[in-house]
Design a protein around this motif. Structure first.
Motif, PDB file in Angstrom:
ATOM      1  N   LEU A 118       0.969  -1.392  -0.015  1.00  6.61           N
ATOM      2  CA  LEU A 118       0.047   0.042  -0.038  1.00  6.61           C
ATOM      3  C   LEU A 118       0.847   1.184  -0.058  1.00  6.61           C
ATOM      4  O   LEU A 118       1.824   1.273   0.785  1.00  6.61           O
ATOM      5  CB  LEU A 118      -0.854  -0.048   1.283  1.00  6.61           C
ATOM      6  N   GLN A 119       0.407   2.188  -0.890  1.00  8.79           N
ATOM      7  CA  GLN A 119       1.342   3.434  -0.824  1.00  8.79           C
ATOM      8  C   GLN A 119       0.229   4.630  -0.551  1.00  8.79           C
ATOM      9  O   GLN A 119      -1.160   4.475  -0.641  1.00  8.79           O
ATOM     10  CB  GLN A 119       1.779   3.898  -2.236  1.00  8.79           C
ATOM     11  N   GLN A 120       0.797   5.668  -0.063  1.00 10.19           N
ATOM     12  CA  GLN A 120      -0.023   6.902   0.353  1.00 10.19           C
ATOM     13  C   GLN A 120      -1.016   6.567   1.565  1.00 10.19           C
ATOM     14  O   GLN A 120      -2.273   6.709   1.456  1.00 10.19           O
ATOM     15  CB  GLN A 120      -0.947   7.563  -0.671  1.00 10.19           C
ATOM     16  N   LEU A 121      -0.596   5.847   2.619  1.00 12.73           N
ATOM     17  CA  LEU A 121      -1.299   5.261   3.470  1.00 12.73           C
ATOM     18  C   LEU A 121      -1.937   6.471   4.409  1.00 12.73           C
ATOM     19  O   LEU A 121      -3.041   6.101   5.234  1.00 12.73           O
ATOM     20  CB  LEU A 121      -0.326   4.711   4.498  1.00 12.73           C
ATOM     21  N   GLU A 122      -1.378   7.647   4.275  1.00 10.32           N
ATOM     22  CA  GLU A 122      -2.200   8.932   5.085  1.00 10.32           C
ATOM     23  C   GLU A 122      -3.642   9.049   4.541  1.00 10.32           C
ATOM     24  O   GLU A 122      -4.504   9.496   5.179  1.00 10.32           O
ATOM     25  CB  GLU A 122      -1.372  10.116   4.833  1.00 10.32           C
ATOM     26  N   ASN A 123      -3.911   8.540   3.279  1.00  7.82           N
ATOM     27  CA  ASN A 123      -5.286   8.606   2.993  1.00  7.82           C
ATOM     28  C   ASN A 123      -6.147   7.494   3.216  1.00  7.82           C
ATOM     29  O   ASN A 123      -7.489   7.304   2.893  1.00  7.82           O
ATOM     30  CB  ASN A 123      -5.294   8.574   1.338  1.00  7.82           C
ATOM     31  N   LEU A 124      -5.629   6.586   3.835  1.00  4.65           N
ATOM     32  CA  LEU A 124      -6.401   5.239   4.483  1.00  4.65           C
ATOM     33  C   LEU A 124      -7.172   5.668   5.659  1.00  4.65           C
ATOM     34  O   LEU A 124      -6.539   5.682   6.761  1.00  4.65           O
ATOM     35  CB  LEU A 124      -5.535   4.159   4.467  1.00  4.65           C
ATOM     36  N   PRO A 246     -11.140   5.553  -3.488  1.00  8.48           N
ATOM     37  CA  PRO A 246     -10.493   5.153  -4.679  1.00  8.48           C
ATOM     38  C   PRO A 246      -9.042   4.627  -4.788  1.00  8.48           C
ATOM     39  O   PRO A 246      -8.124   5.271  -3.860  1.00  8.48           O
ATOM     40  CB  PRO A 246     -10.274   6.357  -5.479  1.00  8.48           C
ATOM     41  N   VAL A 247      -8.664   3.572  -5.146  1.00  7.11           N
ATOM     42  CA  VAL A 247      -7.198   3.026  -5.046  1.00  7.11           C
ATOM     43  C   VAL A 247      -6.894   2.738  -6.385  1.00  7.11           C
ATOM     44  O   VAL A 247      -7.571   1.954  -7.240  1.00  7.11           O
ATOM     45  CB  VAL A 247      -7.308   1.687  -4.349  1.00  7.11           C
ATOM     46  N   PRO A 304      -7.477  10.114  -2.009  1.00  9.95           N
ATOM     47  CA  PRO A 304      -8.417  10.985  -0.845  1.00  9.95           C
ATOM     48  C   PRO A 304      -9.713   9.942  -0.858  1.00  9.95           C
ATOM     49  O   PRO A 304     -10.453  10.042  -1.960  1.00  9.95           O
ATOM     50  CB  PRO A 304      -8.404  12.272  -1.050  1.00  9.95           C
ATOM     51  N   LEU A 305     -10.381  10.079   0.222  1.00 10.45           N
ATOM     52  CA  LEU A 305     -11.709   9.475   0.374  1.00 10.45           C
ATOM     53  C   LEU A 305     -12.900  10.406  -0.204  1.00 10.45           C
ATOM     54  O   LEU A 305     -12.667  11.631   0.239  1.00 10.45           O
ATOM     55  CB  LEU A 305     -12.058   9.096   1.805  1.00 10.45           C
ATOM     56  N   LYS A 306     -13.612   9.587  -0.918  1.00 10.10           N
ATOM     57  CA  LYS A 306     -14.706  10.567  -1.262  1.00 10.10           C
ATOM     58  C   LYS A 306     -16.056  10.356  -0.463  1.00 10.10           C
ATOM     59  O   LYS A 306     -16.431   9.285  -0.534  1.00 10.10           O
ATOM     60  CB  LYS A 306     -15.093  10.495  -2.848  1.00 10.10           C
ATOM     61  N   LYS A 307     -16.221  11.553   0.185  1.00 11.71           N
ATOM     62  CA  LYS A 307     -17.772  11.267   0.955  1.00 11.71           C
ATOM     63  C   LYS A 307     -18.650  12.335   0.354  1.00 11.71           C
ATOM     64  O   LYS A 307     -18.228  12.973  -0.565  1.00 11.71           O
ATOM     65  CB  LYS A 307     -17.301  12.001   2.341  1.00 11.71           C
ATOM     66  N   GLU A 327     -11.997  10.064 -15.267  1.00 12.79           N
ATOM     67  CA  GLU A 327     -11.272  10.962 -15.886  1.00 12.79           C
ATOM     68  C   GLU A 327     -10.114  11.509 -15.014  1.00 12.79           C
ATOM     69  O   GLU A 327      -8.962  11.700 -15.179  1.00 12.79           O
ATOM     70  CB  GLU A 327     -11.794  12.302 -16.544  1.00 12.79           C
ATOM     71  N   GLU A 328     -10.693  11.840 -13.541  1.00 14.14           N
ATOM     72  CA  GLU A 328      -9.783  12.295 -12.536  1.00 14.14           C
ATOM     73  C   GLU A 328      -8.759  11.177 -12.134  1.00 14.14           C
ATOM     74  O   GLU A 328      -7.504  11.353 -11.938  1.00 14.14           O
ATOM     75  CB  GLU A 328     -10.784  12.654 -11.323  1.00 14.14           C
ATOM     76  N   LEU A 329      -9.298  10.018 -12.143  1.00 20.15           N
ATOM     77  CA  LEU A 329      -8.468   8.639 -11.846  1.00 20.15           C
ATOM     78  C   LEU A 329      -7.249   8.475 -12.847  1.00 20.15           C
ATOM     79  O   LEU A 329      -6.400   8.129 -12.655  1.00 20.15           O
ATOM     80  CB  LEU A 329      -9.223   7.378 -11.390  1.00 20.15           C
ATOM     81  N   GLN A 330      -7.961   8.647 -14.106  1.00 19.84           N
ATOM     82  CA  GLN A 330      -7.216   8.399 -15.181  1.00 19.84           C
ATOM     83  C   GLN A 330      -5.860   9.451 -15.233  1.00 19.84           C
ATOM     84  O   GLN A 330      -4.542   9.014 -15.557  1.00 19.84           O
ATOM     85  CB  GLN A 330      -7.809   8.577 -16.741  1.00 19.84           C
ATOM     86  N   THR A 331      -6.244  10.555 -14.865  1.00 22.56           N
ATOM     87  CA  THR A 331      -5.130  11.507 -14.764  1.00 22.56           C
ATOM     88  C   THR A 331      -3.972  10.982 -13.589  1.00 22.56           C
ATOM     89  O   THR A 331      -2.855  11.263 -13.970  1.00 22.56           O
ATOM     90  CB  THR A 331      -5.635  12.925 -14.325  1.00 22.56           C
TER      91      THR A 331
END
Length: 342
Positions: A118-124, A246-247, A304-307, A327-331
Motif C-alpha cells: 500500500l502506498q499513500q497510507l495517509e489517505n487510508l 479510490p485505489v 483521498p476518500l470521497k464522501k 477522468e480524474e483517476l485516469q489523470t
C-alpha cells in the motif's frame, strides 16, 4: 435449518482444525513454487478445514503436475463421482476460513510473489465501511483484487469482500477447479445489483471495479487506459451514505501480459474473457494454471476518500458524474506511471 446445521458443523470443524492450523509440507512448498501446483494448494487447504469427499485425491494431484495430466485427473474424478459434478452444499461466507486462508496460503503468495504493498497510507481511513473502487486488469484470476483485500486486511484488520463475477461462482470450469462454493465462503459477493446493494446496506467493506469486466477485457494494447465506469456504485454510495475509497493499482496489467481477447470464443465458452497470448500454450498443457499469474509487483496508491456523493436522479447526469470521476483517476494513473518511469 439444514443450511444452519451445515454452517454450525463447518464452524466446529474450523475451530478444531485451527488449533493446529495448516502446516506446509515439502509438497506444499513445491506446489507454491511450481505454477501448476497452486490449484493443488488451494484444494489441499480447503480439505484440511472441510470434509470434502467429492474433492481431488492424491493420484489426481500428482497428475496435475504432469503435462496434460489434468485431463486424466478430471476423467478420474468424474468416474470416481459416478459421472456427475461435485456437490455444492456449502455456500455461506465464513470469516474464520477467510482469515485462515489469508494467513496460511495468501501470505506467502502476496508477500513474495506479487509483492503487494500500500502506498499513500495517509489517505487510508480507520473505519472499514466503504466501497473500495479500484482499476481492475490483468485478464487472469483476479489477483489484483485478492492482493488488495489481503493488504487492507493486514493493515486495518478489516473483513474485506470483493464483488465478483457470477462466473467465479457457478461456471462449470470453476466448479471442477475449485472447492464447492469456494468464492462465497471466502467472501465473494455476486456482481448483481441486488447482492451488491444488500452488502452496501449492511455496511460492509466491498472491493469494487467501476469498469466491470471492461477493465480486463481491454487487453494489453490499452493497458492503464480506464474504460467506461458503471454508475451503480455512486448511486448506492449516495443512497446509503457510504464513502468511496479510490485505489489505483500499478502492476496489474502485467499479471497476464501481451494478451488479446477473442470475443467469439469467449462467448462460446461463456467466459468473462478469454486471454490469448504466448502463455496459452502452458495453460493448454497445464489447465490447473488457470489460477496462476505472472510474477509482478502490485502497488496500490490510495486516493483521498470521497464522501457525500451527490448522485443526481437523472441517469444521464449520474453517468456524466461517473465518467468525470474516471477522468480524474485516469489523470492520477498517468502521473503515477510518469513518476515510476522517471
Amino acid at each position: 435449518m439444514i443450511n444452519q446445521h451445515s454452517e454450525n458443523l463447518l464452524n466446529t470443524r474450523l475451530e478444531k482444525a485451527s488449533d493446529a492450523g495448516y502446516k506446509f509440507s515439502w509438497f506444499d512448498w513445491f506446489c507454491l513454487w511450481y505454477p501448476p501446483g497452486w490449484l493443488i494448494l488451494f484444494n489441499r487447504h480447503w480439505q484440511h478445514y472441510h470434509t470434502d469427499p467429492d474433492g481431488w485425491n492424491w493420484l489426481e494431484y500428482i497428475l496435475f503436475l504432469l503435462p496434460c495430466g489434468f485431463y486424466l485427473a478430471l476423467l478420474s474424478r468424474w468416474l470416481r463421482l459416478g459421472c456427475r459434478s461435485p456437490r455444492t452444499e456449502i455456500g455461506e461466507f465464513n470469516p474464520k476460513y477467510q482469515e485462515a486462508f489469508r494467513q496460511e496460503i495468501l501470505a506467502p503468495i502476496v508477500k513474495y510473489y506479487f509483492q503487494g504493498e500500500l502506498q499513500q497510507l495517509e489517505n487510508l481511513p480507520q473505519t472499514g465501511s466503504m466501497i473500495v473502487a479500484m482499476n481492475h486488469a490483468g485478464m487472469c484470476f483476479p489477483w489484483d483484487f485478492i492482493t488488495l483485500g489481503y493488504v487492507l486486511s493486514e493493515e486495518r484488520r478489516w473483513t474485506v469482500q470483493p464483488l465478483a463475477s457470477p462466473v467465479l461462482f457457478e461456471h462449470p470450469w470453476m466448479i471442477w477447479w475449485l472447492p464447492p462454493k469456494w468464492s462465497q465462503v471466502l467472501g465473494g459477493v455476486r456482481a448483481e445489483l441486488g447482492n451488491f446493494e444488500a452488502a452496501i446496506a449492511q455496511g460492509k467493506t466491498i472491493l469494487y471495479a467501476p469498469e466491470g469486466l471492461r477493465g480486463p477485457l481491454k487487453g494489453w494494447s490499452q493497458r492503464y487506459h480506464l474504460q467506461k465506469f458503471d454508475v451503480s456504485f455512486m448511486q448506492l454510495s449516495d443512497r446509503y451514505h457510504i464513502p468511496i475509497l479510490p485505489v489505483l493499482c500499478i502492476g496489474s496489467e502485467s499479471l497476464h501480459p501481451w494478451t488479446v481477447n477473442l470475443k467469439k470464443l469467449q462467448r462460446l465458452f461463456k467466459l468473462p474473457f478469454l486471454p490469448i497470448s504466448p502463455l496459452m500454450i502452458a495453460l493448454i498443457l497445464f489447465p490447473s494454471m488457470g489460477v496462476w499469474a505472472m510474477k509482478t509487483r502490485l502497488r496500490y496508491f490510495i486516493q483521498p476518500l470521497k464522501k457525500d456523493i451527490n448522485s443526481a436522479k437523472d441517469r444521464t447526469a449520474v453517468y456524466q458524474q461517473a465518467q468525470k470521476f474516471r477522468e480524474e483517476l485516469q489523470t492520477q494513473i498517468n502521473q503515477l506511471l510518469n513518476t515510476i518511469k522517471t
